[in-house]
Design a protein around this motif. Sequence first.
Motif, PDB file in Angstrom:
ATOM      1  N   VAL A   1      54.922  20.011  -3.672  1.00 28.25           N
ATOM      2  CA  VAL A   1      56.005  20.665  -2.932  1.00 28.25           C
ATOM      3  C   VAL A   1      57.345  20.032  -3.302  1.00 28.25           C
ATOM      4  O   VAL A   1      58.337  20.738  -3.556  1.00 28.25           O
ATOM      5  CB  VAL A   1      55.763  20.565  -1.413  1.00 28.25           C
ATOM      6  N   GLU A   2      57.398  18.706  -3.359  1.00 27.83           N
ATOM      7  CA  GLU A   2      58.653  18.049  -3.688  1.00 27.83           C
ATOM      8  C   GLU A   2      59.085  18.366  -5.117  1.00 27.83           C
ATOM      9  O   GLU A   2      60.276  18.598  -5.382  1.00 27.83           O
ATOM     10  CB  GLU A   2      58.558  16.544  -3.506  1.00 27.83           C
ATOM     11  N   GLU A   3      58.138  18.405  -6.042  1.00 25.57           N
ATOM     12  CA  GLU A   3      58.482  18.759  -7.417  1.00 25.57           C
ATOM     13  C   GLU A   3      59.071  20.162  -7.485  1.00 25.57           C
ATOM     14  O   GLU A   3      60.072  20.408  -8.176  1.00 25.57           O
ATOM     15  CB  GLU A   3      57.239  18.669  -8.306  1.00 25.57           C
ATOM     16  N   LEU A   4      58.464  21.089  -6.735  1.00 26.39           N
ATOM     17  CA  LEU A   4      58.971  22.466  -6.685  1.00 26.39           C
ATOM     18  C   LEU A   4      60.392  22.504  -6.143  1.00 26.39           C
ATOM     19  O   LEU A   4      61.298  23.100  -6.754  1.00 26.39           O
ATOM     20  CB  LEU A   4      58.052  23.311  -5.804  1.00 26.39           C
ATOM     21  N   LEU A   5      60.609  21.894  -4.989  1.00 28.53           N
ATOM     22  CA  LEU A   5      61.911  21.976  -4.328  1.00 28.53           C
ATOM     23  C   LEU A   5      62.991  21.254  -5.127  1.00 28.53           C
ATOM     24  O   LEU A   5      64.127  21.746  -5.232  1.00 28.53           O
ATOM     25  CB  LEU A   5      61.817  21.403  -2.921  1.00 28.53           C
ATOM     26  N   ALA A   6      62.644  20.104  -5.700  1.00 32.29           N
ATOM     27  CA  ALA A   6      63.636  19.367  -6.493  1.00 32.29           C
ATOM     28  C   ALA A   6      64.049  20.162  -7.719  1.00 32.29           C
ATOM     29  O   ALA A   6      65.242  20.218  -8.073  1.00 32.29           O
ATOM     30  CB  ALA A   6      63.059  18.011  -6.903  1.00 32.29           C
ATOM     31  N   SER A   7      63.082  20.807  -8.373  1.00 31.55           N
ATOM     32  CA  SER A   7      63.393  21.609  -9.555  1.00 31.55           C
ATOM     33  C   SER A   7      64.275  22.802  -9.194  1.00 31.55           C
ATOM     34  O   SER A   7      65.247  23.117  -9.896  1.00 31.55           O
ATOM     35  CB  SER A   7      62.103  22.077 -10.220  1.00 31.55           C
ATOM     36  N   CYS A   8      63.950  23.479  -8.086  1.00 31.86           N
ATOM     37  CA  CYS A   8      64.744  24.634  -7.663  1.00 31.86           C
ATOM     38  C   CYS A   8      66.154  24.215  -7.253  1.00 31.86           C
ATOM     39  O   CYS A   8      67.133  24.906  -7.571  1.00 31.86           O
ATOM     40  CB  CYS A   8      64.043  25.353  -6.513  1.00 31.86           C
ATOM     41  N   ARG A   9      66.251  23.082  -6.571  1.00 28.12           N
ATOM     42  CA  ARG A   9      67.568  22.605  -6.136  1.00 28.12           C
ATOM     43  C   ARG A   9      68.455  22.305  -7.341  1.00 28.12           C
ATOM     44  O   ARG A   9      69.627  22.654  -7.378  1.00 28.12           O
ATOM     45  CB  ARG A   9      67.373  21.327  -5.294  1.00 28.12           C
ATOM     46  N   GLU A  10      67.860  21.657  -8.338  1.00 28.68           N
ATOM     47  CA  GLU A  10      68.603  21.363  -9.551  1.00 28.68           C
ATOM     48  C   GLU A  10      68.955  22.645 -10.300  1.00 28.68           C
ATOM     49  O   GLU A  10      70.083  22.820 -10.780  1.00 28.68           O
ATOM     50  CB  GLU A  10      67.764  20.455 -10.452  1.00 28.68           C
ATOM     51  N   GLY A  11      67.994  23.564 -10.367  1.00 26.08           N
ATOM     52  CA  GLY A  11      68.196  24.775 -11.154  1.00 26.08           C
ATOM     53  C   GLY A  11      69.248  25.706 -10.593  1.00 26.08           C
ATOM     54  O   GLY A  11      70.032  26.291 -11.347  1.00 26.08           O
ATOM     55  N   ILE A  12      69.319  25.849  -9.282  1.00 26.54           N
ATOM     56  CA  ILE A  12      70.260  26.803  -8.695  1.00 26.54           C
ATOM     57  C   ILE A  12      71.678  26.248  -8.681  1.00 26.54           C
ATOM     58  O   ILE A  12      72.650  26.998  -8.521  1.00 26.54           O
ATOM     59  CB  ILE A  12      69.816  27.230  -7.281  1.00 26.54           C
ATOM     60  N   GLY A  13      71.818  24.931  -8.855  1.00 26.47           N
ATOM     61  CA  GLY A  13      73.150  24.349  -9.021  1.00 26.47           C
ATOM     62  C   GLY A  13      73.837  23.992  -7.723  1.00 26.47           C
ATOM     63  O   GLY A  13      73.377  24.328  -6.627  1.00 26.47           O
ATOM     64  N   PRO A  14      74.990  23.328  -7.818  1.00 25.15           N
ATOM     65  CA  PRO A  14      75.690  22.826  -6.625  1.00 25.15           C
ATOM     66  C   PRO A  14      76.176  23.924  -5.690  1.00 25.15           C
ATOM     67  O   PRO A  14      76.365  23.679  -4.498  1.00 25.15           O
ATOM     68  CB  PRO A  14      76.870  22.034  -7.214  1.00 25.15           C
TER      69      PRO A  14
END
Length: 443
Positions: free
Chosen positions: A242-255
């Motif tokens: 779950v953390e890997e998923l959320l961290a990747s999405c957070r990084e991918g969608i940008g600030p």
Amino acid sequence: MAGLDLVLVLRYRKAVTYGFHALLGALGEHETATRFEVRFGESTEETARHIREADDTRVLVLWSFYSPDAAALAEELQQIRALADGPHVTHLAGGVHATAEPVQTLDAGWDMAAIGEGESTLISLVDAKGDPTGITGLAYRDATGKLVRTGKARQRPLDDFPGFALKWDRFNALEITRGCVYACRFCQTPFMFSARFRHRSVENVRWHVDRMRERGLRDVRFITPTALSYGSQTEEPNLAAVEELLASCREGIGPGGRVFFGSFPSEIRPEHITRETLRLVKRYCANNNIIVGAQSGSDRILASAKRGHGVEEVRRAVRLGVEEGFRINVDMIFGMPGEDGQDTEDSLRLARELADLGARIHAHTFMPLPGTPWRDAPPGDVDPATISEVDRLSRRGALYGHWQKQRDHAQRLAAAAEAYPRPGRSRTLLPMVRTEPASATPE
């Protein structure tokens, strides 16, 4: 339409866009010799116009709907046929209702019913220019009127197909899990997709997020039957996944982007809510609300429904969520099979208790949905005293939902089940035997 082999007309309604986008996502990545176009019919009249404008080109009209909408859409189908029809037009119904009740769907007026997952079935139909011969995942009647069932289409990994339709610029919340190991007796999901989890990989999810960001989209939401089950094949959460998923999405969608997890259109099971999981959501996500699936305030009813948790887990989840700063929305179903006066009072007591903590109750009336173990159960019946208490909670802003409308849907579904009884099943369910004193309440 000159030069085309096939026209796909979608009866495109807001309630079912996710499913259509997944189908179009698969079709958009598929190479085919068939020359086709896609048209979106956002009303009865527009759908009929698209059919008429196809002239003599073969037309495949795609429908998708949930069981409560089946009767109303059958009437709409007849209206469209009256406005535009012909031997070159085929109406295909898909979704959970068509999968669970293919014969009922055909008898209601559709030419074909898609059974199970539709991506590979639609691709095969387009390759065959609309001819169903030899294609799995269908039910239809042949020229003699004989029922033909070709079985469910083969289930494929979610990574095989995009989760939305890039070619047609149609986006939605991204399906990250299909199927569910819990197999609650009132829910259609595990019985359409199987009682196991199939997850989209983190790499594949990130690919989707990158495409969204390229197009200026900034909100990432997920479709999943149980959010904190992502990456797991058991009832235990896999928090590293779950953390890997959320961290990747957070990084991918940008600030400038936002990630939402455990809020609409998904939920979190109460036993999965801990301080650790809540803080994980808070670390990466923008939502300040979470949906918790409680379903009942009676341990007896929860056990009968095979929910896999008890009332105390619900209480604990709401307390923790409120303490961690979330607004908690709690799903509850009234009128479930075998529910007696004490069970109802237990649910109302829990609803009042959770409302006092600051939660909102999302109220539902039990509907005997096709394809579920409780398909032949009586429709949910909410007594006047319960209605009065539910209304009281609603007036104070502690309860919302379309439970009144669901009572009407439940009656129609029960009538349809009477007309199409399951072989070997009785329509009469024996009342459950209470295994604890009527005055007992879980601690």
